[in-house]
Design a protein around this motif. Structure first.
Motif, PDB file in Angstrom:
ATOM      1  N   GLU A 276     -88.419 -26.939 -20.664  1.00  0.00           N
ATOM      2  CA  GLU A 276     -87.696 -25.691 -20.353  1.00  0.00           C
ATOM      3  C   GLU A 276     -87.694 -24.750 -21.569  1.00  0.00           C
ATOM      4  OE1 GLU A 276     -85.782 -24.702 -17.627  1.00  0.00           O
ATOM      5  OE2 GLU A 276     -86.015 -26.445 -16.329  1.00  0.00           O
ATOM      6  N   ILE A 277     -87.420 -25.334 -22.763  1.00  0.00           N
ATOM      7  CA  ILE A 277     -87.304 -24.497 -23.971  1.00  0.00           C
ATOM      8  C   ILE A 277     -88.651 -23.870 -24.326  1.00  0.00           C
ATOM      9  CG2 ILE A 277     -86.798 -24.535 -26.453  1.00  0.00           C
ATOM     10  CD1 ILE A 277     -84.787 -26.857 -25.777  1.00  0.00           C
ATOM     11  N   TRP A 278     -89.725 -24.664 -24.300  1.00  0.00           N
ATOM     12  CA  TRP A 278     -91.052 -24.131 -24.652  1.00  0.00           C
ATOM     13  C   TRP A 278     -91.471 -23.001 -23.702  1.00  0.00           C
ATOM     14  CZ3 TRP A 278     -95.069 -24.213 -28.095  1.00  0.00           C
ATOM     15  CH2 TRP A 278     -94.886 -25.001 -29.235  1.00  0.00           C
ATOM     16  N   ILE A 506     -82.927 -24.546  -6.093  1.00  0.00           N
ATOM     17  CA  ILE A 506     -83.692 -24.360  -7.340  1.00  0.00           C
ATOM     18  C   ILE A 506     -84.294 -25.682  -7.826  1.00  0.00           C
ATOM     19  CG2 ILE A 506     -83.587 -23.454  -9.703  1.00  0.00           C
ATOM     20  CD1 ILE A 506     -80.993 -21.980  -8.812  1.00  0.00           C
ATOM     21  N   GLY A 507     -83.545 -26.772  -7.671  1.00  0.00           N
ATOM     22  CA  GLY A 507     -84.052 -28.071  -8.145  1.00  0.00           C
ATOM     23  C   GLY A 507     -82.906 -29.057  -8.236  1.00  0.00           C
ATOM     24  N   SER A 508     -83.058 -30.125  -9.049  1.00  0.00           N
ATOM     25  CA  SER A 508     -81.971 -31.103  -9.146  1.00  0.00           C
ATOM     26  C   SER A 508     -81.771 -31.522 -10.597  1.00  0.00           C
ATOM     27  CB  SER A 508     -82.310 -32.334  -8.298  1.00  0.00           C
ATOM     28  OG  SER A 508     -83.515 -32.898  -8.752  1.00  0.00           O
ATOM     29  N   THR A 524     -79.837 -23.233 -19.157  1.00  0.00           N
ATOM     30  CA  THR A 524     -81.194 -22.845 -18.765  1.00  0.00           C
ATOM     31  C   THR A 524     -81.778 -23.927 -17.877  1.00  0.00           C
ATOM     32  OG1 THR A 524     -81.583 -21.616 -20.779  1.00  0.00           O
ATOM     33  CG2 THR A 524     -83.513 -22.414 -19.663  1.00  0.00           C
ATOM     34  N   PHE A 525     -82.350 -23.523 -16.738  1.00  0.00           N
ATOM     35  CA  PHE A 525     -82.984 -24.510 -15.857  1.00  0.00           C
ATOM     36  C   PHE A 525     -84.056 -23.818 -15.032  1.00  0.00           C
ATOM     37  CE2 PHE A 525     -82.944 -26.792 -11.679  1.00  0.00           C
ATOM     38  CZ  PHE A 525     -83.622 -27.917 -12.117  1.00  0.00           C
ATOM     39  N   ALA A 526     -85.209 -24.478 -14.871  1.00  0.00           N
ATOM     40  CA  ALA A 526     -86.337 -23.945 -14.089  1.00  0.00           C
ATOM     41  C   ALA A 526     -86.711 -22.538 -14.558  1.00  0.00           C
ATOM     42  CB  ALA A 526     -86.012 -23.933 -12.595  1.00  0.00           C
ATOM     43  N   GLY A 527     -86.602 -22.340 -15.882  1.00  0.00           N
ATOM     44  CA  GLY A 527     -87.048 -21.069 -16.460  1.00  0.00           C
ATOM     45  C   GLY A 527     -86.065 -19.924 -16.280  1.00  0.00           C
TER      46      GLY A 527
END
Length: 825
Positions: A276-278, A506-508, A524-527
Motif C-alpha cells: 500500500e505504501i509503495w 473495497i476489500g477485507s 490507507t487501504f487499496a490505494g
C-alpha cells in the motif's frame, strides 16, 4: 487408436500453432497414457498445463473411438488449483485443446466464486473436465451420492503441489485422494510442482505410501535451462549503522528508469502494508504514472484483482505493486522485469518471483533486488549464489494432523456415511497418517460419536450416530449445514469487509487491525485514504478522506522468517567478508564490496565471524546491559533460542531479560551485567534437556493455546458462524481457550490438546532447526567481545526493540542521535 496415433494428434496441434513440444511434455504424455501416476517438476511459463491436459483428452479419445459424434457425458478429470485466481487461465487451456481436437468435452470451474446457479446445474450434470480448489473438492465429497460423480474419473491433477505440501491444505488433498483412489479404479494421480529440495518426498506425499502405487509412478523433470539474472540496486550513499524500517523508499527514484524502460514491471513487497505504501509513494512522486500503475494483494476485492490481471495480460499497465498474491502460475507474457523490495526470506520464493518475468520458454528472467536496509545486500549476494547453484528449500510435510482427519470423517458422515474399517485402511496409506495406530483411530471415532471424555455430558460435541449395520452417519441437518460452512483448513484472524457507507465493496482487513481504530481515524487501504466510521455486522464502514495518514493496515501474515537454506547461504556470504584476502577483486560480490565500510567499522569494535567462530557481543548503554548473540538462523529460531538461553542464565543467577531478535541474531537486555564467562563454562548451548527447558522458558502453554484455536476450528469443536454473521474472534478465542483449559486439567492425553504442542514446537518454533543450530554452535569457538558501544551488526537488533516503545517519528529522531554518537571520530 494406438499410442503413436495419439501422439501424432498432439504433435500436429503443436505444429499448427508453430510450437514444438518439449521433451518433458512428451514424457508426461507417454507416462500418463501408460497408466502411470507421477509428479512433474517444471517452471512456470514452460507449458506444464499442456503437458497434462493433452494426455487426459487423448486418453478419452482412445477409450471412445466415436468421440466426435457420440459424446459420453460425466466427470472425467479434476484439476486442483490452490488459487482461485488461476482457474480461468487453466480453463482457457483446457477448452482450447478440447475444441481443437474435435471433442465435445465441457470444462467447468467450481470454487468459492462459482454462483449458486452454476453449482446447481453442475449437480444435475457435471462437466467433463472440472477445475476446482482443495476446499471445493471436499464440499463435493460432502454431497450425497458423490461416489457416482467420481466413479468414471480417470485423472486428478494437483497443480502447484509445492504450495500445498507442508500445509494442512496438503493434508486435506492427501485424504481426498485416498478416497477417490478407492472409488475410481482407473484413476491416475499427477502433481505439478516448481523446484523444491525434497521432490522425491513430495511425490510420496502426493501418491501415498502404497508400494504398488509408488512403483507405478514417475518423477519427470523439465530440463529447461532458464537464465535468471539478479541485479542489485546498490544505494549510492549507504548508512554505516543499518536499521530496519525504511521500507526501501529512499531508493524510489532508482527504480523509475527501470519502470520506464520496461513494458510491464511487477514490484513484489513482503507485506500488504508495504504494498500500500509503495503504491501511494510512487503516485505521489510521479503523478505521470496515474492510470498506468495498479496494486494487487489478497485483501483487495476480486473484481479489482481480476481487472489488474487482465490489464497485465493486455500490456495496459506499466507497473503493478503486489504481494505473494501474484507469486503463482498466472501467465503474464508482457512482464519483462520484476523488482523484489526487501529480502524475500527464501530462495524458492525469490526464484518463483523471478520467473514471473520473461514468462515464456527460452526467455531470460530479470529480477532486481532493492534492499530496504544495508544488511539486506548480504541476502542479495546469497541469492546470487542460490541462483547459480539452484539451491532450493525442502517443504516439510505434516504428520498426524488429527484436526484435519476429524473434519474429513465428518465430511464423509454427512454425505453417505462411512464404515470405519474401510476408511482406516485408506487413511493409513496416506503419508500424513501412515503411523496412525488402531488406538488413536478408536479415540477419534469415539470423539465424533461421544465427544471427548471430559465433554461427554454436552450433546453439541456428539456429531455422528452409529447405524445398525455399523455405518457412521450424521443425521442432524443443523450439524451437516454448520459443517459445510466450515470446511477448510485456512484459519486466519477474522476478516471484516470494508465498504463505503453508501455501499460499494473495497476489500477485507483483519479484525486485529480494525480493533485498534477509533471513529474518525484515517487509514490507507487499496490505494485510498479512508475515514473509519464504525463496524456493523462484520463490516467496516468508511468514507473517502483527503487527510494524510501514516496508518496502514498490517496483516498477521507479515512475519516471514529465513528458511534453513537461506540462513546457510547468508552465513557463507558473511564468512567470505571475514577472510583477510576478501577485498581482493573477484573474491567478493558487488553487494559485499559495497558493504566494506560496514564490515570495517564492525572490525574496529568487534569481528566479522569466521566459519569456525560464534560471536557474542556485550556493551552498556543508557537502556541497560546488552548481550547480543549471532547465530544467523532466522527470527523464529532466534526467538526460541533467545528464550532458552535467557531461561538457562536465570537458573545460574536470578535475572530478568527483555528479548529482541531479527534474522541475524538476538539480544538479551537486562539492568544488571551477566558474568558471561560463568555462563559459557556452564554449557549454555547444550541440546540436553532442550525440549523441557524450552517449554519452561517460552510459556509454551500460551503459544500452544493460540495454536489450539485453529485446531478447534478445523476439527469442528468451535463453530465460526454463518456467512455474514461470523462469530467474533474474541468469542472464538475464549471458547477455544476454555476447551484448552478443560483438556489441560482433566484430559491431558486428548489427541487434539497434544497436537497443539507438537505443532508449536515443530512448525512454529522449528525445534529441529534449533537443535541443529545448537549442535553447530557447540562445534564453534565462542568469541566474546566486550565492546564499548553498539556495533553495525547489533544496531538493527537494538533499534528494533525501540520500535515497540516509540512512534515512527520519535524512533527516527532517536536513531539519528544514536548514529551521530557512534560515527563520531
Amino acid at each position: 487408436m494406438n499410442r503413436d496415433e495419439l501422439y501424432t494428434i498432439a504433435e500436429n496441434w503443436f505444429q499448427e500453432n508453430n510450437w514444438k513440444p518439449f521433451t518433458f511434455q512428451k514424457d508426461t504424455w507417454k507416462a500418463f497414457l501408460q497408466g502411470k501416476n507421477g509428479l512433474l517438476n517444471a517452471p512456470t511459463g514452460s507449458g506444464k498445463t499442456y503437458a497434462l491436459w493433452f494426455p487426459i483428452i487423448l486418453n478419452y479419445i482412445k477409450a471412445n473411438p466415436r468421440y466426435k459424434t457420440n459424446h459420453k457425458k460425466g466427470l472425467k478429470a479434476v484439476w486442483i488449483t490452490p488459487l482461485r485466481a488461476l482457474s480461468e487461465e487453466i480453463r482457457q487451456s483446457a477448452e482450447r485443446v478440447a475444441a481443437d481436437l474435435g471433442t465435445q468435452m465441457t470444462v467447468g470451474i467450481r470454487t468459492g466464486d462459482t454462483t449458486t446457479k452454476e453449482r446447481t446445474s453442475q449437480k444435475k450434470q457435471m462437466p467433463d473436465l472440472l477445475i476446482t480448489t482443495p476446499e471445493s473438492l471436499q464440499l463435493l465429497l460432502a454431497s450425497k451420492g458423490y461416489e457416482k460423480i467420481f466413479k468414471d474419473c480417470t485423472a486428478i491433477v494437483v497443480d502447484e503441489w509445492h504450495e500445498l505440501l507442508g500445509t494442512k491444505r496438503g493434508v486435506q488433498m492427501e485424504l481426498a485422494l485416498s478416497r477417490l483412489k478407492t472409488i475410481s479404479t482407473a484413476l491416475r494421480i499427477w502433481g505439478i510442482s516448481a523446484t523444491i529440495g525434497n521432490l522425491e518426498q513430495a511425490r510420496e506425499v502426493l501418491l501415498g505410501t502404497d508400494p504398488e502405487v509408488l512403483e507405478n509412478s514417475v518423477l519427470i523433470k523439465a530440463k529447461l535451462n532458464k537464465k535468471i539474472t539478479v541485479k542489485s540496486i546498490i544505494p549510492k550513499k549507504m548508512e554505516t549503522f543499518p536499521w530496519r524500517g525504511h521500507l526501501g523508499l529512499h531508493l524510489l527514484e532508482d527504480i523509475i528508469p527501470i519502470l520506464s524502460a520496461s513494458k510491464t514491471t511487477l514490484l513484489f513487497t513482503n507485506t500488504r502494508s508495504q504494498c500500500e505504501i509503495w503504491f501511494q509513494k510512487i503516485l505521489e512522486n510521479h503523478p505521470e504514472f496515474a492510470g498506468e500503475i495498479a496494486m494487487h494483494h489478497g485483501s483487495i476485492n476480486k473484481e479489482t484483482r481480476a481487472w489488474v490481471e487482465q490489464a497485465i495480460r493486455n500490456a495496459n499497465l506499466k507497473a503493478v505493486v503486489c504481494t505473494s498474491s501474484l507469486d503463482l502460475g498466472v501467465d503474464f507474457a508482457p512482464v519483462e522485469t520484476v523488482i523484489q523490495i526487501g529480502g524475500p526470506k527464501g530462495v524458492a520464493r525469490f526464484l518463483q518471483r523471478a520467473g514471473r518475468s520473461g514468462h515464456q520458454p527460452g526467455k531470460e528472467s530479470v529480477i532486481y533486488f532493492l534492499p530496504t536496509h544495508a544488511m539486506e545486500l548480504i541476502e542479495a549476494s546469497a541469492l546470487q549464489e542460490a541462483v547459480k547453484h539452484t539451491v532450493v528449500e525442502d517443504r516439510i510435510p505434516y504428520l498426524n494432523s488429527y484436526d484435519v482427519l476429524l473434519q474429513y470423517l465428518t465430511t464423509l458422515a454427512i454425505s453417505d456415511g462411512f464404515y470405519p474399517d474401510e476408511i482406516y485402511a485408506e487413511v493409513i496409506n496416506t503419508f500424513c497418517y501412515q503411523a496412525l495406530s488402531k488406538e488413536q483411530w478408536q479415540w477419534l471415532l469415539n470423539f465424533l460419536v461421544l465427544g471427548s471424555q471430559s465433554l461427554q455430558t454436552y450433546d453439541e460435541y456428539k456429531k455422528i450416530e452409529i447405524e445398525e449395520d455399523g455405518k457412521f452417519k450424521v443425521n442432524n441437518r443443523g450439524i451437516a449445514m454448520r459443517h459445510r460452512f466450515q470446511i477448510g483448513t485456512i484459519v486466519s484472524d477474522a476478516n471484516l469487509t470494508v465498504r463505503y457507507q453508501k455501499g460499494g465493496y473495497i476489500g477485507s482487513i483483519e479484525e486485529f487491525f480494525v480493533s485498534k481504530l477509533s471513529p474518525g481515524d484515517i487509514f490507507t487501504f487499496a490505494g485510498r485514504n479512508l475515514e473509519f466510521i464504525r463496524i456493523k455486522e462484520m463490516q467496516v464502514h468508511v468514507r473517502n478522506s483527503s487527510k494524510k495518514t501514516n496508518k496502514i493496515p498490517s496483516w498477521m501474515g507479515g512475519r516471514l522468517t529465513f528458511s534453513a537454506q537461506m540462513s546457510e547461504l547468508l552465513r557463507e556470504e558473511l564468512y567470505k567478508a571475514s577472510s583477510p584476502n576478501s577485498s581482493k577483486k573477484g573474491k567478493l560480490s558487488a553487494e559485499l564490496i559495497s558493504l566494506k565500510h560496514i564490515f570495517d567499522k564492525q572490525k574496529e569494535e568487534s569481528i566479522v565471524p569466521k566459519p569456525s567462530e560464534f560471536l557474542i557481543e556485550t556493551f552498556k548503554t543508557r537502556d541497560g546491559y546488552h548481550h547480543i548473540f549471532y547465530p544467523f538462523e532466522g527470527r523464529f529460531v532466534h526467538e526460541a533460542m533467545g528464550s532458552l538461553l535467557g531461561y538457562r542464565i536465570s537458573l545460574l543467577s536470578p535475572i530478568t531479560f527483555s528479548l529482541a531478535f531479527n534474522d541475524y541474531g538476538f539480544e538479551l537486555l537486562s539492568d544488571q551485567e551477566i558474568d558471561l564467562q560463568q555462563v559459557l563454562d556452564n554449557n549454555l548451548f547444550s541440546t540436553d534437556f532442550m525440549l523441557s527447558d524450552l517449554q519452561k522458558s517460552l510459556n509454551a502453554t500460551e503459544m500452544a493455546r493460540r495454536k489450539f484455536r485453529d485446531i478447534a476450528v478445523i476439527s469442528g469443536m468451535v463453530f465460526t458462524g454463518y456467512p455474514n454473521k461470523g462469530v467474533k474472534m474474541k468469542h472464538l478465542q475464549s471458547s477455544s481457550q476454555l476447551l484448552f483449559d478443560v483438556f489441560r486439567d482433566y484430559e491431558a492425553d486428548n489427541l487434539l490438546f497434544q497436537q497443539a504442542f507438537t505443532e508449536t514446537f515443530e512448525h512454529q518454533l522449528e525445534e529441529g532447526r534449533l537443535r541443529l543450530a545448537l549442535e553447530r554452535i557447540a562445534q564453534q569457538e565462542i568469541v566474546w567481545k566486550a565492546c564499548q558501544k553498539p556495533t553495525p551488526f547489533s544496531f538493527p537488533i537494538i533499534t528494533d526493540r525501540l520500535r515497540e516503545k516509540l512512534s515512527s517519528e520519535k524512533l527516527a529522531d532517536r536513531i539519528k542521535r544514536m548514529t551521530a554518537l557512534l560515527t563520531k571520530k
